[in-house]
Structures are given as C-alpha cells and as structure tokens.
Scaffold this active site. Structure first.
Site, PDB file in Angstrom:
ATOM      1  CE  LYS A   1      51.613  12.585  28.717  1.00 52.40           C
ATOM      2  NZ  LYS A   1      51.801  11.786  30.140  1.00 52.40           N
TER       3      LYS A   1
ATOM      4  NE  ARG B   1      57.156   6.681  32.427  1.00 49.46           N
ATOM      5  CZ  ARG B   1      55.803   6.992  31.844  1.00 49.46           C
ATOM      6  NH1 ARG B   1      55.077   6.978  30.935  1.00 49.46           N
ATOM      7  NH2 ARG B   1      55.725   8.025  32.577  1.00 49.46           N
TER       8      ARG B   1
ATOM      9  CG  HIS C   1      53.498   7.858  36.280  1.00 49.78           C
ATOM     10  ND1 HIS C   1      52.073   8.501  36.258  1.00 49.78           N
ATOM     11  CD2 HIS C   1      53.341   7.270  34.935  1.00 49.78           C
ATOM     12  CE1 HIS C   1      50.949   7.793  35.335  1.00 49.78           C
ATOM     13  NE2 HIS C   1      51.721   7.342  34.944  1.00 49.78           N
TER      14      HIS C   1
ATOM     15  NE  ARG D   1      51.337  12.942  37.951  1.00 49.15           N
ATOM     16  CZ  ARG D   1      52.033  11.643  39.000  1.00 49.15           C
ATOM     17  NH1 ARG D   1      52.525  12.086  39.864  1.00 49.15           N
ATOM     18  NH2 ARG D   1      51.808  10.223  38.600  1.00 49.15           N
TER      19      ARG D   1
ATOM     20  CE1 TYR E   1      44.147   4.698  -4.407  1.00 46.20           C
ATOM     21  CE2 TYR E   1      43.338   5.541  -1.980  1.00 46.20           C
ATOM     22  CZ  TYR E   1      43.588   5.706  -3.769  1.00 46.20           C
ATOM     23  OH  TYR E   1      44.272   7.435  -3.834  1.00 46.20           O
TER      24      TYR E   1
ATOM     25  CB  CYS F   1      41.932   7.982   0.692  1.00 45.59           C
ATOM     26  SG  CYS F   1      40.306   6.810  -0.222  1.00 45.59           S
TER      27      CYS F   1
ATOM     28  CG  ASP G   1      43.923  13.646   1.061  1.00 43.51           C
ATOM     29  OD1 ASP G   1      44.670  13.972   2.554  1.00 43.51           O
ATOM     30  OD2 ASP G   1      44.455  13.538   0.502  1.00 43.51           O
TER      31      ASP G   1
HETATM   32  C1  LIG Z   1      50.607  11.241  31.115  1.00 37.06           C
HETATM   33  C2  LIG Z   1      51.044  11.212  32.855  1.00 37.06           C
HETATM   34  C3  LIG Z   1      49.993  11.575  32.973  1.00 37.06           C
HETATM   35  C4  LIG Z   1      48.367  12.182  33.388  1.00 37.06           C
HETATM   36  O1  LIG Z   1      48.086  10.985  33.218  1.00 37.06           O
HETATM   37  P1  LIG Z   1      46.118  10.423  32.795  1.00 37.06           P
HETATM   38  O2  LIG Z   1      46.494   9.417  33.273  1.00 37.06           O
HETATM   39  O3  LIG Z   1      46.454  10.822  31.378  1.00 37.06           O
HETATM   40  O4  LIG Z   1      46.139  11.114  33.752  1.00 37.06           O
HETATM   41  C5  LIG Z   1      50.216  11.287  35.159  1.00 37.06           C
HETATM   42  N1  LIG Z   1      51.936  11.639  35.823  1.00 37.06           N
HETATM   43  C6  LIG Z   1      52.420  11.336  34.679  1.00 37.06           C
HETATM   44  C7  LIG Z   1      53.977  10.908  35.008  1.00 37.06           C
HETATM   45  C8  LIG Z   1      52.313  11.306  33.063  1.00 37.06           C
HETATM   46  O5  LIG Z   1      53.272  11.196  32.734  1.00 37.06           O
END
Ligand SMILES: *Cc1c(COP(=O)(O)O)cnc(C)c1O
Length: 368
Positions: free
Chosen positions: A34, A129, A158, A211, A250, A296, A298
C-alpha cells in the site's frame, strides 16, 4: 535526475530481508505494498518479491489495486480497506479480492451482481477499526457469501500491538481469531493474522499466510538482523564560511558563535524532510553535521567542520543514521517518516550494488 537529493532503495537488502522472513516465519507471504510500497515505488518491490517466490500482494484501496493492474501486475491482489459497493463490479472485472469490512457492507454488496467476487472476511478481534466482531455476524457473513456465489477465499484479523515485547494483547487477539475461525467451520484457502512484527515474533501455525509490510524494508521491533533498504541522500549545493554573530535561515533561530562553515543542501520540508528535524545531525564524510536554522521548503543548512567541495554527498538516513532514530526523535514511527518522503524526490533503485533505475515520477509524467 537534475536535483541532487534522492531516496535510494536497495533491492539487494530488500531481497535478503524477504528471504530471511520467509525462512524464519515458515509461511507464505502476502506483500503489503500500500501507499506505493511505503513510498519506495511499488513496481520494483513487486519485482523483487516475485524473485523471492511471492505472488500475492495487498493494497489499501481500489485505486491502488487498479494502479498495480495497469502496471502489469497479474498476481493475486487483496484490498485491505473499504471498497464502495458501487465499484464492486471493477473488483470482479479485474479479479481483485476485497475485504468484508462489516456485515452491513456485505448486505449492500449482495444487492448487486456479485457472482465470482472473491472476499476475505475481516474479523475484528480488538483493533476496533474495520471488521466483524460478533460470532453470529461472522457466521451470517459467511452464509451470505455462499448463498450469493461470492467466494470467501480468506479470513483474517489485524493486531493492534504486535510491536509490544510482552505480546499479551496480541495473544488475546490471536486466541479470539482462532476461536472465530474454528466456529466458521469453513475450509478457507487463506488464513492470515500476522503483520511484520507478528511474523517475526509470534510462533503459531494456525495461519498459512502472513502480511509483510515494514520489515521488508529492514525495520522490526523484534529482529535486529534485517538490512536497511531506504536511504535518503542530498549533496552540498553551496558552502561558505560565515562570521560569528550571524544568523542562519528564516526566523534567525540560529546564531553563529564563531566563524562557522555552513553548507546548504537542496532538500526541505516539501520533500518530507520535516521542519522538526532542525538540530538533528546528518552524516557527511565520517562526521555528524547538525542542521542549523530553520529547514526551508526546498533547502536546509548544516554546520560542517571543513570546506567540502560542492557536490559532496550527505546521508540524512541510511546505513549510518537509522530511520528508526529519525522517527524516534520526531516522536513518530518509521512508517510515517518513509511515507512522507514526497514524490519530488527522485527514487534510485540499486541492484547487485549498481543503480538500475533512476525515477522522478513527476518529470516522467510530464514527458508523456
Ligand atoms: C499495513 C498493514 C499490514 C502491514 O503492516 P506492517 O506492520 O507494515 O507489516 C498488514 N495488515 C494490514 C491490515 C495493514 O493495514
């Protein structure tokens, strides 16, 4: 590349990390790419993951999934976030698997032509979530899929605290996940709960996939043997000796106490190098040189010990300064530092110790 500030993505380190995690976790992996591979550039990440035998990718939205398809990724793709029910036909057309974010979402979906859609049931075990919490709703969701020719190919949850060394919350979530999946009594093809930190710390064999996100890039709360993939570099564009009692940048927030050598770098907060980095030291030719004065949009200035030639390379983070340390000092996490690196910075991809591609996304789009 015409502006001498860039993000280097070391694909050799990436490959070593993925292979290490495959070996250590003994699971199949879904590469989570992602946000354009956490800002690295998803195409090269996918290519390297393929070389490691990975053929399953996850993104956060339908837009991101379609980008991958348009770029020629034909592998399995799962959207981890919400898809508007009105767009579900695109998921079927492009063979993109989606997440059941709630029972209500699924009830909306089945009002449409959804035969052939593949979904993963998201079980909410405490992140609060997206996902389905209650046991009866999980069962109802599975049945709704089966009655409507939706393929419930996967089930997942998750973790909220997988970076925690004690793992007490992770174990609670894990046990609830196992309980929910067992009640469903369905032969899911993909069962997954571990993100990077869980892959590298939780010893479980109930799931067959993990994942993998941040640890691909060498960042982990549990494994210090991984290799850094991201480096941020700039070069000196101007260097001069400044008298004592002069101010820099600045707001005149820094005053020289004696004659000082001040070097200017063409990188600033519009590149994602946040103003809060004022005061932190950068690596140049074996010395650590502090950023003096405001950063700054840039450019920014550092105080060095010698009159280095224009063009001298400076590391903002990489092999000498970890992105974990940068994040800690900014009171944030490496994910945020990496995903803030803006598109203005050229991406340089290194493979077999040699740059194989130099990409400036905006410049390239403008030439098309
Ligand atoms: C982003 C995400 C991951 C990956 O998480 P990491 O901590 O970067 O390994 C896995 N599962 C879900 C649902 C996520 O949103």
């Amino acid at each position: 590349m015409y502006r001498e500030s860039w993000v280097e993505i070391n694909l050799d380190a990436l490959k070593k990390n993925i292979e290490h995690i495959l070996n250590k976790s003994k699971k199949e992996l879904i590469c989570v790419i992602k946000a354009n591979g956490y800002g690295s550039g998803d195409q090269f990440i996918i290519q390297t993951a393929r070389e490691c035998g990975i053929h399953f990718f996850a993104v956060s939205s339908l837009d991101e999934a379609l980008v991958l398809r348009n770029e020629g990724c034909h592998e399995k793709i799962l959207i981890l976030g919400y898809v508007d029910p009105k767009d579900i036909d695109l998921c079927i057309e492009h063979n993109i698997s989606t997440t059941v974010v709630s029972l209500d979402w699924l009830k909306e979906i089945v009002k449409r032509e959804v035969s052939g859609l593949s979904v993963h049931l998201k079980i909410d075990t405490g992140m609060n979530r997206i996902g389905i919490k209650e046991e009866d709703e999980c069962i109802e969701a599975l049945n709704l899929c089966l009655e409507n020719e939706i393929n419930p190919e996967g089930v997942f949850t998750h973790f909220a605290c997988s970076d925690d060394k004690t793992q007490s919350m992770t174990m609670r979530q894990y046990n609830l996940f196992v309980e929910r999946v067992k009640t469903l009594q369905y032969d899911f093809e993909y069962i997954h709960c571990d993100n990077s930190d869980a892959l590298l710390s939780l010893d479980e064999d109930f799931t067959n996939y993990g994942r993998l996100g941040i640890s691909m890039y060498g960042i982990s709360a549990h494994d210090q043997t991984l290799h850094p993939v991201f480096s941020l570099f700039s070069t000196i564009s101007c260097i001069k000796e400044i008298d004592a009692d002069e101010t820099i940048s600045y707001g005149a927030t820094y005053t020289t106490t004696s004659k000082e050598i001040i070097a200017t770098l063409p990188i600033g907060y519009a590149d994602g190098w946040l103003r809060k980095n004022q005061g932190r030291s950068l690596y140049i030719n074996g010395e650590l040189a502090p950023i003096v004065g405001r950063i700054c949009m840039d450019q920014c200035m550092i105080h060095t010990s010698q009159l280095y030639p224009v063009g001298t390379k400076v590391e903002l983070f990489g092999n000498h300064i970890s992105v974990q340390d940068v994040a800690k000092d900014l009171d944030t996490i490496p994910y945020e530092v990496l995903t803030n690196l803006s598109e203005r910075l050229t991406r340089v991809y290194v493979k077999n110790n040699k740059p194989i591609s130099i990409n400036n996304a905006r410049l390239e789009r403008s030439l098309k």
